[in-house]
Motif scaffolding. Structure first.
Motif, mmCIF file in Angstrom:
data_model
loop_
_atom_site.group_PDB
_atom_site.id
_atom_site.type_symbol
_atom_site.label_atom_id
_atom_site.label_comp_id
_atom_site.label_asym_id
_atom_site.label_seq_id
_atom_site.Cartn_x
_atom_site.Cartn_y
_atom_site.Cartn_z
ATOM 1 N N GLY A 193 4.899 8.390 -0.229
ATOM 2 C CA GLY A 193 5.674 7.733 -1.279
ATOM 3 C C GLY A 193 6.223 6.387 -0.861
ATOM 4 N N ASP A 194 6.352 6.172 0.456
ATOM 5 C CA ASP A 194 6.772 4.848 0.928
ATOM 6 C C ASP A 194 5.693 3.819 0.600
ATOM 7 N N VAL A 195 6.107 2.560 0.473
ATOM 8 C CA VAL A 195 5.169 1.464 0.216
ATOM 9 C C VAL A 195 5.237 0.493 1.395
ATOM 10 N N LEU B 106 0.843 -1.191 0.000
ATOM 11 C CA LEU B 106 0.000 0.000 0.000
ATOM 12 C C LEU B 106 0.878 1.242 0.000
ATOM 13 N N VAL B 107 0.523 2.205 -0.850
ATOM 14 C CA VAL B 107 1.308 3.431 -0.982
ATOM 15 C C VAL B 107 0.882 4.431 0.085
ATOM 16 N N VAL B 108 1.853 5.024 0.774
ATOM 17 C CA VAL B 108 1.576 6.034 1.797
ATOM 18 C C VAL B 108 1.274 7.370 1.116
ATOM 19 N N GLN B 109 0.055 7.888 1.368
ATOM 20 C CA GLN B 109 -0.302 9.204 0.855
ATOM 21 C C GLN B 109 -0.016 10.305 1.866
ATOM 22 N N ASP B 110 -0.186 9.979 3.153
ATOM 23 C CA ASP B 110 0.079 10.965 4.200
ATOM 24 C C ASP B 110 0.438 10.214 5.471
ATOM 25 N N GLN C 147 9.128 -0.166 1.655
ATOM 26 C CA GLN C 147 10.028 0.026 0.518
ATOM 27 C C GLN C 147 10.109 1.514 0.204
ATOM 28 N N ARG C 148 11.337 2.018 0.158
ATOM 29 C CA ARG C 148 11.592 3.417 -0.158
ATOM 30 C C ARG C 148 12.633 3.456 -1.269
ATOM 31 N N GLY C 149 12.163 3.836 -2.449
ATOM 32 C CA GLY C 149 13.062 3.781 -3.589
ATOM 33 C C GLY C 149 13.388 2.335 -3.921
#
Length: 500
Positions: free
Chosen positions: A454-456, A437-441, A487-489
């Motif tokens: 942007g983190d997953v 899931l993608v972090v929006q906030d 996951q970041r980048g």
């Protein structure tokens, strides 16, 4: 000598008698220096014997201004009736500040650049923040309006009423474009304000502001409307009401009342060189706020119309160049090929004179009108082209912005302080991930741990996360301490979170 003295004494006595009669018969006299002048507000006609023979006839009195009233306006009734519906808002949260002066300045091909890009945010430490603002209750079941900047990035919002009751508030949504936020508290039978029509407010009308400047709760200030439809830098979609009512930090989000006790605006900004009030304050018209409120409550976000054109003011020289009798309207200087304006036939050099029969006096008048039009609806443009007027029909497009309102509740893992969404098909293909899931906030515990947009999120305590329902189940089973695989980048890291 004796006869001369007697005559002089007689003359003096006659003058004294004449002045005495004037005082008795002609009303009071005002003394100016060593001369005697009749009072301007004397109600008794002056004595004929004292009036000069060559006096000019009095000038006719100016006609009274319609609606003028003697004395200053009385604000006490408005404050007593609607003051209890004005609330004080306090917020707490966390913000990130760079430790050790921030990240180093490295070239993109430096190996350490990739390291700091992936793990750099963890070098930032969370710093607690606190803020104060104002708001007002618009429905008896706990719906409150305030400014978006008052509650943005807040982990906890507390609403305090004039009767000293306090409630934890939920942010239903906020809209950074208009600077409006909608809150909800769990209460019933609350006092409410009455909403008015900003269009009926005139420049020069008295207005009243209630708020908490510098934390001084429920302070009342008054002034007049200085101007309307003000366009401020970076706020082109709000036609601000300018007033000289004293507004300071802490007044943000509070109501601006007219003399009928109706809210016509939300105090939002001041113009100041010192940081304090200097006679220029700006309020968001209440009709703009009502539109945002309705959209947030009904669908959790705000949509706005857009023409897809660049515009500028028409000055005297441009008016003469285009054959206009007077400088007015919005001159189209650029057209997006894929925008609604281009599809309707708008061209650079057209001057938009009206939008749906609303007069466009200057370029600042057009953006709020278009923005408040529902995307997909039809509108009529009156334009000036080749020395004559003509009408164009346009189907309004939708503004694309990352500042539109969003309600956190449907997509947030509230316990974590995360707003999440599934990966799009394109993101899955490019990242090679099957889930996550993608972090929006990120707020609260997640923000304090260093998670950022942007983190997953891939796993909770080692269990793979595929969708929101599974994430809720995993969080429900977890204790006060969990570890998220993020996951970041190109890198994957475990981040511990304290939910206590």
């Amino acid at each position: 000598m004796v006869q001369s003295t007697t005559r002089s004494g007689l003359a003096f006595s006659q003058k004294l008698l004449a002045l005495t009669l004037a005082a008795v018969l002609g009303g009071a006299v005002a003394v100016m220096g060593d001369r005697f002048l009749p009072r301007a507000d004397a109600s008794v006609e002056p004595v004929t014997a004292l009036a000069p023979a060559t006096a000019a006839p009095p000038a006719p009195a100016a006609p009274p201004i319609a609606g003028a009233r003697a004395g200053l306006p009385q604000f006490g009734d408005i404050v007593a009736r609607y003051g209890p519906a004005v609330v004080n808002i306090s917020v707490t949260g966390m913000t990130k500040t760079a430790a050790g002066g921030g990240l180093p300045d490295l070239d993109d091909d430096d190996p350490l650049s990739q390291f700091f890009r992936h793990f750099g945010p963890r070098l930032q430490r969370p710093t607690p923040i606190r803020g104060l603002g104002s708001g007002f209750i618009v429905s008896a079941d706990g719906l409150i309006l305030t400014n978006a900047h008052v509650v943005a990035d807040a982990d906890e919002v507390t609403v305090k009423l004039t009767d000293k009751r306090e409630f934890k508030a939920k942010v239903l949504g906020l809209d950074k474009v208009s600077d409006i936020a909608v809150l909800r508290i769990q209460a019933k039978d609350l006092p409410t304000v009455k909403l008015g029509n900003p269009d009926s407010t005139r420049v020069g009308d008295w207005v009243l502001a209630i708020g908490s400047p510098f934390g001084f709760e429920n302070s009342v200030t008054a002034g007049i409307v200085s101007a309307k439809s003000r366009s401020l830098p970076d706020d082109g979609y709000v036609p601000f009401i300018q007033t000289d009512a004293a507004v300071n930090p802490g007044n943000s989000g509070g109501p601006l009342f007219n003399m009928n006790g109706e809210v016509v605006g939300i105090n939002s900004q001041i113009y100041s060189r010192s940081g304090g009030f200097q006679g220029l304050s700006f309020a968001i018209p209440i009709d703009v706020a009502r539109n945002v409120q309705a959209q947030i409550v009904s669908k959790g976000k705000v949509t706005r119309g857009q023409l897809g054109v660049a515009i500028q003011d028409v000055n005297q020289s441009l008016a003469q160049s285009f054959g206009l009798k007077s400088p007015h309207g919005a001159l189209v200087s650029g057209v997006d090929d894929q925008g609604a304006g281009a599809k309707a036939g708008l061209k650079p050099g057209d001057i938009i004179l009206k939008f749906n029969e609303r007069q466009i006096d200057g370029s600042a008048d057009l953006p709020p009108l278009v923005a408040n039009t529902a995307p997909g609806s039809s509108a009529t443009l009156r334009i000036w082209r080749n020395g004559k007027e003509q009408d164009l029909n346009v189907r309004v497009g939708e503004m694309k912005t990352d500042q539109t309102a969003s309600a956190a509740a449907p997509t947030a893992a509230g316990k974590l302080g995360l707003s999440l969404r599934p990966l799009s098909p394109q993101e899955r293909n490019s990242s090679g991930l099957n889930g996550g899931l993608v972090v929006q906030d990120a707020t609260g515990p997640a923000a304090r741990a260093g998670i950022e947009p942007g983190d997953v999120v891939l796993a909770v305590n080692g269990a793979t996360v595929k969708d929101m329902s599974q994430l809720r189940q995993l969080i429900g089973k977890a204790g006060e301490h969990i570890a998220l695989l993020v996951q970041r980048g190109e890198a994957q890291i475990f981040i511990p979170l304290d939910l206590g």
